[in-house]
Design a protein around this motif. Structure first.
Motif, PDB file in Angstrom:
ATOM      1  N   LYS A   1       0.310   1.863 -10.168  1.00  0.00           N
ATOM      2  CA  LYS A   1       1.116   2.778  -9.355  1.00  0.00           C
ATOM      3  C   LYS A   1       1.265   2.307  -7.911  1.00  0.00           C
ATOM      4  O   LYS A   1       2.370   2.300  -7.356  1.00  0.00           O
ATOM      5  CB  LYS A   1       0.482   4.182  -9.361  1.00  0.00           C
ATOM      6  N   GLY A   2       0.131   1.918  -7.308  1.00  0.00           N
ATOM      7  CA  GLY A   2       0.152   1.542  -5.903  1.00  0.00           C
ATOM      8  C   GLY A   2       1.081   0.386  -5.600  1.00  0.00           C
ATOM      9  O   GLY A   2       1.848   0.422  -4.636  1.00  0.00           O
ATOM     10  N   ILE A   3       1.041  -0.643  -6.436  1.00  0.00           N
ATOM     11  CA  ILE A   3       1.888  -1.814  -6.198  1.00  0.00           C
ATOM     12  C   ILE A   3       3.371  -1.464  -6.314  1.00  0.00           C
ATOM     13  O   ILE A   3       4.212  -2.038  -5.616  1.00  0.00           O
ATOM     14  CB  ILE A   3       1.518  -2.968  -7.178  1.00  0.00           C
ATOM     15  N   VAL A   4       3.687  -0.482  -7.162  1.00  0.00           N
ATOM     16  CA  VAL A   4       5.086  -0.049  -7.302  1.00  0.00           C
ATOM     17  C   VAL A   4       5.555   0.650  -6.029  1.00  0.00           C
ATOM     18  O   VAL A   4       6.667   0.416  -5.546  1.00  0.00           O
ATOM     19  CB  VAL A   4       5.244   0.896  -8.520  1.00  0.00           C
TER      20      VAL A   4
ATOM     21  N   GLN B   1       6.845 -12.902 -12.167  1.00  0.00           N
ATOM     22  CA  GLN B   1       7.889 -12.235 -11.401  1.00  0.00           C
ATOM     23  C   GLN B   1       7.325 -11.135 -10.512  1.00  0.00           C
ATOM     24  O   GLN B   1       7.743 -10.979  -9.352  1.00  0.00           O
ATOM     25  CB  GLN B   1       8.946 -11.653 -12.358  1.00  0.00           C
ATOM     26  N   ILE B   2       6.371 -10.383 -11.022  1.00  0.00           N
ATOM     27  CA  ILE B   2       5.757  -9.317 -10.229  1.00  0.00           C
ATOM     28  C   ILE B   2       5.006  -9.911  -9.039  1.00  0.00           C
ATOM     29  O   ILE B   2       5.072  -9.389  -7.919  1.00  0.00           O
ATOM     30  CB  ILE B   2       4.813  -8.476 -11.104  1.00  0.00           C
TER      31      ILE B   2
ATOM     32  N   GLY C   1       8.177  -1.403  -4.147  1.00  0.00           N
ATOM     33  CA  GLY C   1       9.434  -0.716  -4.444  1.00  0.00           C
ATOM     34  C   GLY C   1       9.823  -0.911  -5.898  1.00  0.00           C
ATOM     35  O   GLY C   1       9.913  -2.065  -6.355  1.00  0.00           O
ATOM     36  N   GLU C   2      10.028   0.185  -6.616  1.00  0.00           N
ATOM     37  CA  GLU C   2      10.322   0.078  -8.047  1.00  0.00           C
ATOM     38  C   GLU C   2      11.621  -0.668  -8.310  1.00  0.00           C
ATOM     39  O   GLU C   2      11.683  -1.519  -9.199  1.00  0.00           O
ATOM     40  CB  GLU C   2      10.379   1.457  -8.698  1.00  0.00           C
TER      41      GLU C   2
ATOM     42  N   VAL D   1       8.988   0.406 -14.427  1.00  0.00           N
ATOM     43  CA  VAL D   1       8.059  -0.628 -13.977  1.00  0.00           C
ATOM     44  C   VAL D   1       6.615  -0.165 -14.148  1.00  0.00           C
ATOM     45  O   VAL D   1       5.747  -0.954 -14.530  1.00  0.00           O
ATOM     46  CB  VAL D   1       8.339  -1.008 -12.504  1.00  0.00           C
ATOM     47  N   GLU D   2       6.364   1.104 -13.892  1.00  0.00           N
ATOM     48  CA  GLU D   2       4.998   1.614 -14.063  1.00  0.00           C
ATOM     49  C   GLU D   2       4.539   1.461 -15.511  1.00  0.00           C
ATOM     50  O   GLU D   2       3.385   1.082 -15.770  1.00  0.00           O
ATOM     51  CB  GLU D   2       4.908   3.083 -13.648  1.00  0.00           C
TER      52      GLU D   2
END
Length: 203
Positions: free
Chosen positions: A84-87, A187-188, A91-92, A149-150
């Protein structure tokens, strides 16, 4: 919060990414090694994102912040930061574009989705019965292929947990799964490094 040293962070991530590129993925153990090596980079990035969000008292970390008291350097919850935090931090939409514009990542995601829906692959289990929980995996896979993404990150994190804790066997059947996951991770990681670099520049 300790001030971010982006030069050191970038040096660390670049060194591990180069290590991942050098891994021979012909042998099965190489496929595992590359995934684990990439995860080291991702772990460093989502930890940084989590620390930043916790420092700014983002609602995701409200319980964590309230419980840590004076231990202000306590690392934030791993699962929350990774899924969650990285999203929130990156930015989603930005992450979604990065993942779905890359052929290897989208092929990898489709393989994971199809394997789960066809009953070939399961990641979660029912902790009361110890049996597979396909409904959880199918829901996540459906959301992931639709652009959540999550959900993608939850699937990635569960694979990581299963492998790290020895809940999945070291077999040839894992090759396509881990290759797909690694393609998504690349990619992430790239997107996350860009976002952290931009924040460091404007800090």
């Amino acid at each position: 919060m300790q001030e971010l040293n982006f030069v050191a962070l970038n040096k660390f991530c670049t060194a591990w990414l180069q290590k991942a590129e050098r891994v021979d993925i012909g042998p099965l153990e190489g496929v595992f090694d590359r995934f684990f090596t990439l995860w080291v980079v991702f772990n460093r990035l989502y930890e940084e994102a989590g620390r930043s969000l916790a420092h700014s008292r983002h609602h995701l970390y409200a319980v964590f912040v309230s419980k840590r008291g004076k231990k202000k350097f306590t690392p934030p919850p791993d699962r929350i930061s990774a899924t969650k935090g990285i999203v929130v931090f990156v930015g989603e939409d930005r992450l979604k574009v990065k993942i779905f514009s890359n052929d290897e990542a989208t092929i990898g995601l489709k393989y994971i989705h199809d394997s789960i829906l066809d009953g070939i692959l399961y990641l979660h289990e029912n902790y009361e019965t110890g049996k597979p929980a396909p409904e959880i995996d199918q829901d996540l896979a459906t959301k992931a292929i639709s652009g959540s993404v999550e959900s993608i990150l939850i699937l990635l994190y569960q694979v990581r947990c299963n492998l790290f804790h020895g809940q999945k066997s070291f077999t040839e059947s894992q090759r396509d799964l881990l290759n797909g996951m690694s393609a998504i991770l690349v990619q992430i990681i790239a997107c996350s490094m860009e976002a952290i670099g931009e924040r460091a520049t404007h800090a």
